[in-house]
Write a protein that holds these residues in place. Structure first.
Motif, short mmCIF file in Angstrom:
data_model
loop_
_atom_site.label_atom_id
_atom_site.label_comp_id
_atom_site.label_asym_id
_atom_site.label_seq_id
_atom_site.Cartn_x
_atom_site.Cartn_y
_atom_site.Cartn_z
N MET A 27 0.83 -1.19 0.00
CA MET A 27 0.00 0.00 0.00
C MET A 27 0.86 1.25 0.00
SD MET A 27 -3.24 -1.18 2.28
CE MET A 27 -2.42 -2.18 3.50
N PRO A 43 -4.85 -6.56 -4.84
CA PRO A 43 -5.34 -5.40 -5.58
C PRO A 43 -6.88 -5.40 -5.61
CG PRO A 43 -3.54 -6.44 -6.76
CD PRO A 43 -3.92 -7.36 -5.63
N GLY A 45 -10.64 -2.63 -4.74
CA GLY A 45 -11.13 -1.28 -4.49
C GLY A 45 -12.64 -1.27 -4.37
N GLU A 60 -10.79 -2.35 -10.83
CA GLU A 60 -9.86 -1.97 -9.77
C GLU A 60 -8.46 -2.55 -10.00
OE1 GLU A 60 -9.84 0.12 -7.28
OE2 GLU A 60 -11.88 0.80 -7.56
N GLU A 63 -6.90 -0.19 -12.38
CA GLU A 63 -6.60 1.08 -11.73
C GLU A 63 -5.40 0.96 -10.79
OE1 GLU A 63 -9.94 2.89 -9.73
OE2 GLU A 63 -11.16 2.81 -11.55
N GLU A 64 -5.35 -0.12 -10.03
CA GLU A 64 -4.28 -0.25 -9.03
C GLU A 64 -2.96 -0.72 -9.62
OE1 GLU A 64 -5.05 -1.79 -5.22
OE2 GLU A 64 -6.51 -0.21 -4.88
N PRO A 104 1.07 1.78 -11.10
CA PRO A 104 -0.05 1.97 -10.19
C PRO A 104 -0.73 3.34 -10.34
CG PRO A 104 1.82 1.06 -9.02
CD PRO A 104 2.30 1.47 -10.39
N GLU A 123 -1.24 4.33 -5.39
CA GLU A 123 -2.12 3.39 -4.67
C GLU A 123 -1.28 2.25 -4.09
OE1 GLU A 123 -5.60 3.13 -4.48
OE2 GLU A 123 -6.26 4.64 -5.90
N LEU A 124 -0.37 1.74 -4.91
CA LEU A 124 0.56 0.68 -4.50
C LEU A 124 1.95 1.16 -4.86
CD1 LEU A 124 -1.34 -2.38 -6.05
CD2 LEU A 124 -1.42 -1.61 -3.66
#
Length: 158
Positions: A27, A43, A45, A60, A63-64, A104, A123-124
């Motif tokens: 994270m 991963p 969301g 997600e 996105e991540e 990310p 995010e990551l």
């Protein structure tokens, strides 16, 4: 009060030397930068009622991780209620991915707290493959049941 919901994908691969491995993300942001144990996540969301959990898991992931989600089959690992009450739904999918290719997404938060300034963070901040015992030490505690369910599923499969 409506229950918040999250969905995600747990990628797994099996290689001769390493055996089973799962893909986790560390994270991002200043609250997690110095932590390792319990600071990694599948991963995932949040999503709302207008989206299916499976569609949200795919969205997600992209996105991540910043890469398209792998194609299925998607193996349902069920739901877990997090400590804060959020309901998380995860699917496992067999796929290989080079963590170096991850780009990310980002989020914005006030930092430092009460400073009135906002900053953008990933995010990551890292994405890596781990054996299940290593993943168990890295994962947010409430997500460990997904590892156990994947192990059980693969045991019954073969």
């Amino acid at each position: 009060m409506t229950t918040k919901r999250s969905a995600g994908l747990l990628l797994f691969r099996e290689s001769g030397d390493a055996g089973l491995e799962v893909l986790l993300g560390h994270m991002g942001g200043p609250l997690w930068e110095r932590r390792d144990a319990g600071a990694w996540s599948i991963p995932k969301g949040e999503y709302g009622p207008e989206e299916s959990a499976r569609d949200a898991a795919r969205r997600e992931f992209e996105e991540e991780i910043g890469l398209p989600p792998p194609e299925g089959p998607y193996l349902p690992l069920g739901e877990v209620r997090m400590i804060g009450g959020k309901l998380v739904t995860i699917w496992a999918v067999r796929a290989d991915l080079d963590p170096a290719l991850a780009v990310p997404g980002t989020f914005t938060m006030e930092w430092p707290p009460k400073s009135g300034r906002t900053a953008e963070f990933p995010e990551l901040d890292r994405v890596e493959w781990f054996s299940p015992p290593m993943a168990r030490n890295k994962l947010v505690v409430a997500q460990i049941p997904f590892l156990e369910r994947l192990s059980e599923l693969l045991k019954n499969e073969g």
